[in-house]
Design a protein around this motif. Structure first.
Motif, PDB file in Angstrom:
ATOM      1  N   UNK A 110       0.824  -1.211   0.000  1.00 52.27           N
ATOM      2  CA  UNK A 110       0.000   0.000   0.000  1.00 52.27           C
ATOM      3  C   UNK A 110       0.860   1.264   0.000  1.00 52.27           C
ATOM      4  N   UNK A 111       2.031   1.171   0.615  1.00 54.16           N
ATOM      5  CA  UNK A 111       2.917   2.348   0.725  1.00 54.16           C
ATOM      6  C   UNK A 111       3.830   2.501  -0.490  1.00 54.16           C
ATOM      7  N   UNK A 112       4.408   1.399  -0.917  1.00 54.21           N
ATOM      8  CA  UNK A 112       5.432   1.431  -1.966  1.00 54.21           C
ATOM      9  C   UNK A 112       4.874   1.110  -3.351  1.00 54.21           C
ATOM     10  N   UNK A 113       3.831   0.260  -3.371  1.00 54.23           N
ATOM     11  CA  UNK A 113       3.312  -0.209  -4.656  1.00 54.23           C
ATOM     12  C   UNK A 113       4.135  -1.369  -5.176  1.00 54.23           C
ATOM     13  N   UNK A 114       3.900  -1.765  -6.397  1.00 58.72           N
ATOM     14  CA  UNK A 114       4.679  -2.843  -7.000  1.00 58.72           C
ATOM     15  C   UNK A 114       4.230  -4.221  -6.545  1.00 58.72           C
ATOM     16  N   UNK A 115       5.117  -5.195  -6.761  1.00 56.01           N
ATOM     17  CA  UNK A 115       4.816  -6.586  -6.421  1.00 56.01           C
ATOM     18  C   UNK A 115       4.820  -6.798  -4.905  1.00 56.01           C
TER      19      UNK A 115
END
Length: 265
Positions: A89-94
């Motif tokens: 939720x904070x960084x995104x991505x996988x």
């Protein structure tokens, strides 16, 4: 301290006898830097401080809203998922399950190190146990709660320890309170429940027909609604002996009044 009518006291564990919430915060903020989750996320995984703090804040929020069904998922998997979701939720991505697991185990280990039964609380329990039977009654996952009990070394202060996750029902169900009474060989009307949760400790004690309920309200804030209503309210668990003395005084006064009334008849 023998009390008329009171033979046993049931104590909640988390945020009543030990400050679990503070230990969780300290595991993130105040641990030695190699043990801080925030430091690990920054130094080892190159996240910014703002990102690292955001992840930890999200996990704390998830823990507060946590609803665990042991039949569906073990507590370890659930809590690793909290970290995994917070990172994504904070960084995104996988999704990064390995990093989530690393953060969880670091947080858990450090939190357990901060769980302590304060010296004045130990002294109070020792004194109370001279005249009363004491029982620890805690809700929660079996493994998690047993690890906390072991970490704070509270076993010697109790005649029995009951973990909700090991029973058919948890607080506030009357069944677990009646099981505790049977363990100690006492009646519900001879027991007092002490805890910080109106929904589980106080409502449970009322549901089970205990003699009295004592709500630990550290902030001394008024509850949002008026239900359930505890018999007594304290701001520190160390105030409990005074409450028990008050109960004894009230019981003695009633016995004296009843005796005088019967003499007049």
């Amino acid at each position: 301290m023998g009390l008329h009518g009171v033979k046993a006291v049931f104590f909640d564990l988390d945020n009543t006898l030990i400050d679990t919430a503070a230990a969780g915060r300290r595991a993130i903020e105040e641990a030695p830097r190699p043990l801080q989750v925030i430091s690990a996320l920054q130094s080892k995984h190159h996240y910014g401080e703002g990102e690292a703090r955001a992840i930890c804040d999200k996990v704390q929020a998830k823990l507060l809203k946590e609803c665990h069904d042991p039949a569906k998922m073990c507590i370890t998997d659930l809590r690793i998922s909290h970290w995994e979701e917070a990172i994504q939720e904070t960084i995104g991505g996988e999704a990064n399950r390995d990093l989530a697991a690393e953060c969880y185990y670091l947080w858990k280990t450090t939190r357990l190190q901060h769980l302590t039964l304060a010296e004045d609380t130990r002294a109070m329990l020792t004194e109370l146990r001279k005249g009363l039977r004491l029982l620890l009654l805690t809700n929660g996952d079996r493994q998690t709660q047993r690890e906390k009990i072991e970490a704070c070394a509270c076993q010697p202060y109790f005649d029995a320890i009951v973990v909700g996750g090991e029973q058919k029902e948890e607080k506030p169900a009357p069944s677990i309170f009646h099981y505790c009474c049977d363990l100690l060989g006492v009646q519900p009307a001879e027991c007092v429940m002490v805890g910080d949760s109106l929904d589980t400790d106080i409502q449970g004690g009322l549901n089970a027909g205990l003699k009295a309920t004592v709500w630990l309200n550290k902030a001394m804030t008024a509850p949002v609604d008026t239900s359930p209503v505890p018999h007594y309210i304290i701001s520190s668990v160390l105030e409990l002996p005074a409450v028990l003395q008050k109960m004894e005084h009230n019981t003695n006064a009633k016995l004296e009044t009843d005796h005088m009334a019967s003499s007049d008849e």
